[in-house]
Design a protein around this motif. Structure first.
Motif, PDB file in Angstrom:
ATOM      1  N   THR A 164       0.729  -1.178  -0.203  1.00 53.19           N
ATOM      2  CA  THR A 164      -0.140   0.094  -0.038  1.00 53.19           C
ATOM      3  C   THR A 164       0.907   1.116   0.109  1.00 53.19           C
ATOM      4  N   VAL A 165       1.906   1.165   0.691  1.00 52.69           N
ATOM      5  CA  VAL A 165       2.984   2.271   0.682  1.00 52.69           C
ATOM      6  C   VAL A 165       3.453   2.374  -0.655  1.00 52.69           C
ATOM      7  N   ALA A 166       3.799   1.697  -1.276  1.00 57.06           N
ATOM      8  CA  ALA A 166       4.111   1.522  -2.857  1.00 57.06           C
ATOM      9  C   ALA A 166       3.052   2.062  -3.713  1.00 57.06           C
ATOM     10  N   THR A 167       1.748   1.674  -3.286  1.00 57.04           N
ATOM     11  CA  THR A 167       0.541   2.165  -3.853  1.00 57.04           C
ATOM     12  C   THR A 167       0.659   3.770  -4.020  1.00 57.04           C
ATOM     13  N   ILE A 168       0.810   4.226  -2.950  1.00 57.24           N
ATOM     14  CA  ILE A 168       0.828   5.949  -2.574  1.00 57.24           C
ATOM     15  C   ILE A 168       1.979   6.454  -3.757  1.00 57.24           C
ATOM     16  N   GLY A 169       3.128   5.657  -3.622  1.00 56.27           N
ATOM     17  CA  GLY A 169       4.178   6.115  -4.662  1.00 56.27           C
ATOM     18  C   GLY A 169       3.725   6.032  -5.993  1.00 56.27           C
ATOM     19  N   ALA A 170       2.782   5.191  -6.458  1.00 55.62           N
ATOM     20  CA  ALA A 170       2.686   5.078  -7.526  1.00 55.62           C
ATOM     21  C   ALA A 170       1.619   6.143  -7.960  1.00 55.62           C
ATOM     22  N   VAL A 171       0.889   6.298  -7.177  1.00 56.45           N
ATOM     23  CA  VAL A 171      -0.285   7.679  -7.244  1.00 56.45           C
ATOM     24  C   VAL A 171       0.578   8.992  -7.484  1.00 56.45           C
ATOM     25  N   LYS A 172       1.828   9.293  -6.642  1.00 56.92           N
ATOM     26  CA  LYS A 172       2.343  10.466  -6.705  1.00 56.92           C
ATOM     27  C   LYS A 172       3.232  10.573  -7.885  1.00 56.92           C
ATOM     28  N   VAL A 173       3.731   9.245  -8.354  1.00 68.19           N
ATOM     29  CA  VAL A 173       4.397   9.222  -9.940  1.00 68.19           C
ATOM     30  C   VAL A 173       3.427   9.884 -11.150  1.00 68.19           C
ATOM     31  N   THR A 174       2.304   9.283 -10.873  1.00 66.17           N
ATOM     32  CA  THR A 174       1.497   9.745 -11.998  1.00 66.17           C
ATOM     33  C   THR A 174       1.035  10.957 -11.664  1.00 66.17           C
ATOM     34  N   LEU A 175       0.709  11.428 -10.434  1.00 66.68           N
ATOM     35  CA  LEU A 175       0.095  12.744 -10.252  1.00 66.68           C
ATOM     36  C   LEU A 175       1.123  13.836 -10.676  1.00 66.68           C
ATOM     37  N   ALA A 176       2.423  13.592 -10.305  1.00 68.15           N
ATOM     38  CA  ALA A 176       3.351  14.458 -10.862  1.00 68.15           C
ATOM     39  C   ALA A 176       3.319  14.600 -12.402  1.00 68.15           C
ATOM     40  N   ALA A 177       3.417  13.576 -13.089  1.00 67.67           N
ATOM     41  CA  ALA A 177       3.335  13.436 -14.354  1.00 67.67           C
ATOM     42  C   ALA A 177       2.238  14.324 -15.107  1.00 67.67           C
ATOM     43  N   ASP A 178       0.858  14.123 -14.425  1.00 61.10           N
ATOM     44  CA  ASP A 178      -0.219  14.667 -14.982  1.00 61.10           C
ATOM     45  C   ASP A 178       0.055  16.293 -14.621  1.00 61.10           C
ATOM     46  N   VAL A 179       0.424  16.646 -13.635  1.00 66.67           N
ATOM     47  CA  VAL A 179       0.390  18.089 -13.412  1.00 66.67           C
ATOM     48  C   VAL A 179       1.425  18.824 -14.330  1.00 66.67           C
ATOM     49  N   ALA A 180       2.634  18.133 -14.576  1.00 71.35           N
ATOM     50  CA  ALA A 180       3.561  18.811 -15.622  1.00 71.35           C
ATOM     51  C   ALA A 180       3.030  18.634 -17.011  1.00 71.35           C
ATOM     52  N   ARG A 181       2.287  17.557 -17.166  1.00 68.52           N
ATOM     53  CA  ARG A 181       1.590  17.650 -18.481  1.00 68.52           C
ATOM     54  C   ARG A 181       0.690  18.978 -18.795  1.00 68.52           C
ATOM     55  N   SER A 182      -0.070  18.930 -17.797  1.00 63.28           N
ATOM     56  CA  SER A 182      -1.135  20.105 -18.087  1.00 63.28           C
ATOM     57  C   SER A 182      -0.409  21.355 -18.055  1.00 63.28           C
ATOM     58  N   TYR A 183       0.468  21.705 -17.175  1.00 68.61           N
ATOM     59  CA  TYR A 183       1.345  22.863 -17.267  1.00 68.61           C
ATOM     60  C   TYR A 183       1.698  23.095 -18.623  1.00 68.61           C
TER      61      TYR A 183
END
Length: 468
Positions: A164-183
């Motif tokens: 589950t800790v790793a799942t949080i990491g996966a969410v963070k990785v995807t989130l960081a990429a989505d924010v950068a893509r939108s910007y």
């Protein structure tokens, strides 16, 4: 198979060796998975990437304070991340419950009643008078984990928590990429909007010239109509870019846990696609597999599945426990007196003699572990494939961008030459306008290439597992 899976579960993500008795190695233990990336050699020679390890917050490489602030705000308030955090809280509670099996269980009770007991139940012929009776007791029991059921249950719970800790990491990785893509989309759309407005202005000049020439009888109505059509086509591009930028702003608001009306105004002003100033750090396969949260998640699921083989196996053996109890029972007024006190110490062995069903559960747990091992191998191979593919796309788009920049430079040169000829009276006005239109079109192509290259970088950062 149990020995094999137990060995696999002890693997470190860096590729430590398995115990010598294991006949099969998982993919992560293959030296080829930890080597330098195949597609990285040419990029490194061109100075586009380096073998340095990727930093956790890779967006700092763009040196853009607005992007940095957007990323941090999203990581603090994103709703998907909040869901993952709640799942981790639950997983930790499950682990604590499993660990609690190692502790003794206590129970206490007290009862009081006004009753008349049956005389015959005590072999008496006369009735027993109505009395006030009471009972108080304290009990302690402890499960002795002779065959590892509790131990393996705790191992499985801890593995699930770590997954589950790793799942949080996966969410963070995807989130960081989505924010950068939108910007990047916002910046590119705004830059595109400026070029579109320049193109509309130039075509408006060309349309005015065509109308004057037609009025002077020096050109046909067809040329004017064609110029009007080109003018309207260029005008149609303006709202497209506005809509693209606004949609990305609303996307940012969602990623940051806000309503659309609360979109980040600071991102509106970006009018230049972010660019890296230094080579992109990619590391190697070993660093990738240590960093990717989905690899860690799959490895922890494998560890949990392996531990559950031990749980299923231990259930085929007896459960052994000990207990101590003490209390007082009798007339309420006599509670605590020697005549009413009682105590007991004892042990209990309970064994459901295993049949076909119990043995089938062990086989089922082994099959689950086999599947977890296959998924683990698949995730490792998928991580390497995604990274090599992203590197290849980045390399090809980089070459394409270099060629497009050269074409834009040639278009700028041609526009300058047309402008000088016009100033010297050696070229018509439309030729000058046409040269400037060609330069604007070349700039638009370059912008599209640069935006695509920036998106390729984000895709590569995502494949590398950065951002947690």
């Amino acid at each position: 198979m149990r020995r094999l899976l137990s060995g696999v579960a002890l693997l470190a993500l860096a590729g430590c060796g398995v115990p010598p008795h294991v006949a099969q190695k998982p993919v992560i233990d293959n030296p080829a998975t930890q080597a330098a990336f195949r597609e990285g050699d040419a990029l490194q020679q061109a100075g586009a990437v380096s073998r340095e390890d990727l930093p956790a917050r890779w967006w700092h490489l763009y040196d853009d304070p607005v992007l940095d602030a957007l990323e941090e705000q999203a990581l603090a308030a994103n709703t998907d991340l909040r869901v993952a955090q709640a799942s981790l809280t639950r997983a930790r509670a499950v682990t604590a419950a499993a660990e609690g099996q190692h502790e003794p269980d206590f129970a206490a009770s007290f009862a009081a009643e006004r009753a008349r007991l049956s005389g015959e139940s005590y072999l008496l012929t006369e009735p027993i008078p109505v009395s006030t009776l009471g009972t108080g007791s304290l009990e302690m029991s402890y499960q002795i984990d002779l065959f590892g059921r509790i131990k393996h249950s705790i191992e499985a719970a801890r593995a699930d928590e770590e997954a589950t800790v790793a799942t949080i990491g996966a969410v963070k990785v995807t989130l960081a990429a989505d924010v950068a893509r939108s910007y990047i989309t916002i910046c590119g759309a705004n830059e595109d909007l400026e070029l579109a407005e320049q193109a509309v202005e130039l075509q408006g000049h060309a349309l005015d010239v065509a109308k004057r020439l037609q009025a002077a009888g020096r050109t046909s109505t067809v040329e004017v109509t064609a110029a009007e059509g080109r003018y309207e086509q260029l005008r149609a591009l303006v709202p497209v870019q506005k809509a693209r930028a606004q949609a990305a702003l609303y996307r940012l608001a969602y990623l940051m846990g806000r309503t659309p009306s609360e979109y980040p105004r600071e991102a509106e002003g970006c009018k230049a696609v972010p660019q890296l100033k230094n080579p992109l750090p990619v590391g190697d396969g070993a660093a990738l597999l240590r960093r990717r949260p989905d690899v860690r998640m799959a490895e922890r699921h494998l560890a949990g599945a392996t531990a559950r083989i031990g749980v299923a196996t231990s259930e085929m053996y007896p459960s052994v426990g000990i207990g101590i109890s003490g209390g007082s029972s009798g007339f309420l007024s006599d509670l605590g007196q020697a005549a009413a006190n009682m105590w007991a110490v004892g042990g209990l062995i309970h064994w459901n003699i295993p049949g076909a069903g119990a043995r089938a559960k062990v086989r089922a747990a082994g099959a689950d572990a086999d599947a977890a091992l296959a998924r683990f191998d698949g995730v490792v191979l998928g991580a390497l494939r995604e990274t090599e593919t992203a590197l290849n796309a980045y390399a090809q788009d980089r070459d394409r961008t270099v060629a497009i920049i050269a074409a834009r430079e040639a278009a700028d040169k041609a526009a300058d030459e047309a402008r000088r000829l016009r100033a010297g009276g050696r070229s018509p006005l439309l030729a000058d306008i046409g040269g400037r239109q060609g330069a604007v079109g070349a700039k638009a192509s370059e912008l599209s290439a640069r935006e695509g290259l920036a998106q390729d970088q984000v895709t590569l950062f995502l494949a590398l597992g950065g951002g947690w």
